[in-house]
Design a protein around this motif. Structure first.
Motif, PDB file in Angstrom:
ATOM      1  N   TYR A 160      -8.147 -11.547-105.523  1.00  0.00           N
ATOM      2  CA  TYR A 160      -8.884 -11.761-106.779  1.00  0.00           C
ATOM      3  C   TYR A 160      -8.074 -11.270-107.977  1.00  0.00           C
ATOM      4  N   PHE A 161      -7.469 -10.097-107.840  1.00  0.00           N
ATOM      5  CA  PHE A 161      -6.688  -9.543-108.957  1.00  0.00           C
ATOM      6  C   PHE A 161      -5.547 -10.491-109.346  1.00  0.00           C
ATOM      7  N   ASP A 193      -9.878  -8.110-102.835  1.00  0.00           N
ATOM      8  CA  ASP A 193      -9.585  -7.615-104.183  1.00  0.00           C
ATOM      9  C   ASP A 193      -8.154  -7.948-104.587  1.00  0.00           C
ATOM     10  N   LYS A 194      -7.207  -7.761-103.665  1.00  0.00           N
ATOM     11  CA  LYS A 194      -5.810  -8.095-103.969  1.00  0.00           C
ATOM     12  C   LYS A 194      -5.675  -9.555-104.380  1.00  0.00           C
ATOM     13  N   TYR A 230      -3.862  -1.395-104.009  1.00  0.00           N
ATOM     14  CA  TYR A 230      -4.104  -2.731-104.577  1.00  0.00           C
ATOM     15  C   TYR A 230      -2.817  -3.407-105.053  1.00  0.00           C
ATOM     16  N   ILE A 237     -12.602  -5.824 -98.018  1.00  0.00           N
ATOM     17  CA  ILE A 237     -12.809  -5.711 -99.470  1.00  0.00           C
ATOM     18  C   ILE A 237     -11.477  -5.492-100.176  1.00  0.00           C
ATOM     19  N   ASN A 238     -10.644  -4.629 -99.592  1.00  0.00           N
ATOM     20  CA  ASN A 238      -9.337  -4.366-100.195  1.00  0.00           C
ATOM     21  C   ASN A 238      -8.496  -5.642-100.272  1.00  0.00           C
ATOM     22  N   ILE A 284      -7.764  -4.201-113.964  1.00  0.00           N
ATOM     23  CA  ILE A 284      -6.981  -4.849-112.904  1.00  0.00           C
ATOM     24  C   ILE A 284      -5.503  -4.510-113.058  1.00  0.00           C
TER      25      ILE A 284
END
Length: 490
Positions: free
Chosen positions: A189-190, A186-187, A234, A182-183, A224
């Motif tokens: 996606y951000f 997320d990186k 992140y 997930i981490n 974000i």
């Protein structure tokens, strides 16, 4: 269906096969010939016959010699009038060429090959080699960081493949769990979210999109930015650069320019070619906005960005030059007085512009160089042959035309006055121009007209015009206007 499609084309030259073959180099043609032998066997067959014939015609493929009946008589004499065999062979050769082009790209994409190999190792239950390969890939990525925002996704993908492997729980050296995945996602996606929002912000500075009524693209942007900047879990280099840019582009003021410019210069290799070009375009915009506000070193900064783009081969993507960057570099080179440098850029890179707009862009750029060399008649001649296929080109061309009429003196006053009216209508009636761009060029027309009229008014106070130039932030060609005022005072 394939045969029916091909039969609608009277010439081979119109076919997908010939169009594709024209793009191959001589060495690629040789490699494709070997690939055909590998896939179809060494024995003489229709595929080899047709390819060897076409190879002799590469890369021109004369129309007469690629007419289907002509080829049929040449290669398949027993079927002199029937082109069905040629058509079927063309189709089969086209299928092989599709595969060959994919393999050619795959050879350049090391990451994709690695992932395909991992999938093959898992399928064959070569588990020891699977996990050894994943460790090797991770070590290689640490030593030699890959370019592109999608590398953040690849890091997630590699860990996902490990965690999803049936034998992963037996591997103690790789502590991956869903939270880790997930981490990593997320990186990625951000960074992607920030990148595309930045592209949207930057486009809106120039062109209005009437269909852009959905504000959901900006959802979670502030969150974000906060996570990327202040939460180490992140934080990525790409995300930091993009979030710093986003803050300024959201507010349309650029106080942090030097920070993200220096960060990008230091880490630009972490981005793919298109990403580098887009970010450089944003840096140009931010610096130009600071220039319009009178920041003292902004002109030098703009030229530094231009030199960076040329020196690091950032003007081209896949053999093409991005027209927006080309315009920026040419304008900045001219504004910096680097006429020979600008001439060289036009000569070396203009030929790589998109074919549809190439002639117009090169002609206008040459006109700009002629204008800066004070060859006003040559400038007007060059502008007279521009087709104005793009409304932005019209802005540039009409601006230079107006400046030429101003420079050429009293006898051009009628042409000057007529152009100011038509130019103003051109700007205000084009709904595709952003409000900022409209204001910038309308202000330019207004002040240039005041300067022209002042030539004929002995009592005109040029100091008032100079004050208006200095206090008008959104003003195209401000440096030229200030130069004209300076000549009056001198």
């Amino acid at each position: 269906m394939a045969c029916a499609y091909l039969e609608t084309q009277c010439k081979m030259n119109n076919s997908k096969l010939i169009t594709y073959l024209k793009t191959l180099s001589n060495s690629e043609m040789r490699d494709f010939g070997q690939y055909i032998i590998y896939k179809s066997g060494k024995a003489s067959n229709d595929l080899s016959k047709l390819f060897n014939y076409l190879k002799k015609l590469h890369p021109i493929f004369p129309e007469k010699k690629t007419e289907k009946k002509f080829v049929s008589k040449k290669l398949f004499k027993e079927e002199r009038e029937n082109t069905k065999r040629v058509i079927n062979t063309m189709y089969k050769l086209g299928v092989l060429l599709d595969d060959f082009l994919v393999i050619d790209i795959l050879q350049e994409k090391e990451k994709e090959k690695d992932f395909l190999l991992l999938a093959a190792l898992q399928k064959r239950k070569l588990n020891k080699f699977f996990f050894k390969k994943t460790e090797q890939i991770q070590e290689d990525w640490k030593k030699h960081p890959r370019s592109g925002i999608d590398q953040l996704y690849d890091e997630f993908k590699l860990k996902e493949m490990c965690l999803s492997h049936p034998y992963y729980p037996l591997v103690k050296e790789m502590p991956i769990n869903p939270e880790v995945l997930i981490n990593h996602i997320d990186k990625h996606y951000f960074a992607v979210k920030l990148y595309w929002n930045l592209c949207s912000y930057n486009t809106s500075n120039y062109i209005v999109n009437p269909n852009n009524e959905d504000a959901t693209s900006e959802l979670f942007i502030d969150e974000i930015i906060n996570l990327t900047n202040y939460n180490p879990a992140y934080s990525t280099i790409q995300g930091k650069i993009l979030s710093d840019l986003t803050i300024d582009f959201q507010n349309k003021i650029y106080p942090n320019y030097y920070k993200y410019k220096n960060d990008f210069f230091q880490h630009y290799r972490l981005f793919k070619q298109k990403e580098k070009n887009d970010i450089l375009t944003m840096l140009f915009h931010a610096c130009y906005e600071n220039y319009k506000k009178g920041e003292p070193n902004a002109q030098n900064e703009l030229f530094e960005l231009s030199c960076f783009a040329v020196d690091n081969e950032l003007l081209m993507i896949d053999g093409y030059v991005f027209s927006g960057r080309f315009w920026n570099v040419v304008h900045i080179g001219l504004a910096s007085g680097e006429l020979d440098w600008t001439d060289k850029v036009i000569e070396e890179y203009g030929k790589h512009l998109n074919e549809e707009c190439r002639d117009d862009i090169i002609t206008i750029c040459k006109a700009l160089v002629a204008f800066n060399r004070k060859s006003y008649a040559d400038t007007l001649h060059l502008l007279s042959i521009v087709k104005f296929q793009n409304p932005i080109y019209g802005l540039y061309a009409k601006s230079v035309q107006l400046q030429c009429y101003y420079e050429l003196g009293d006898e051009y006053d009628d042409l000057f006055q007529n152009l100011t009216k038509s130019f103003y209508l051109y700007i205000t009636r084009k709904h595709s121009f952003s409000d900022s761009m409209k204001n910038s060029f309308c202000n330019f027309i207004s002040i240039t007209t005041q300067l022209q009229n002042a030539k004929f008014d002995p009592d005109k106070n040029f100091a008032d015009i100079l004050q208006k130039i200095d206090t008008t932030e959104n003003l195209a060609y401000k440096s030229w206007l200030k130069e004209k005022i300076k000549t009056v005072f001198d």
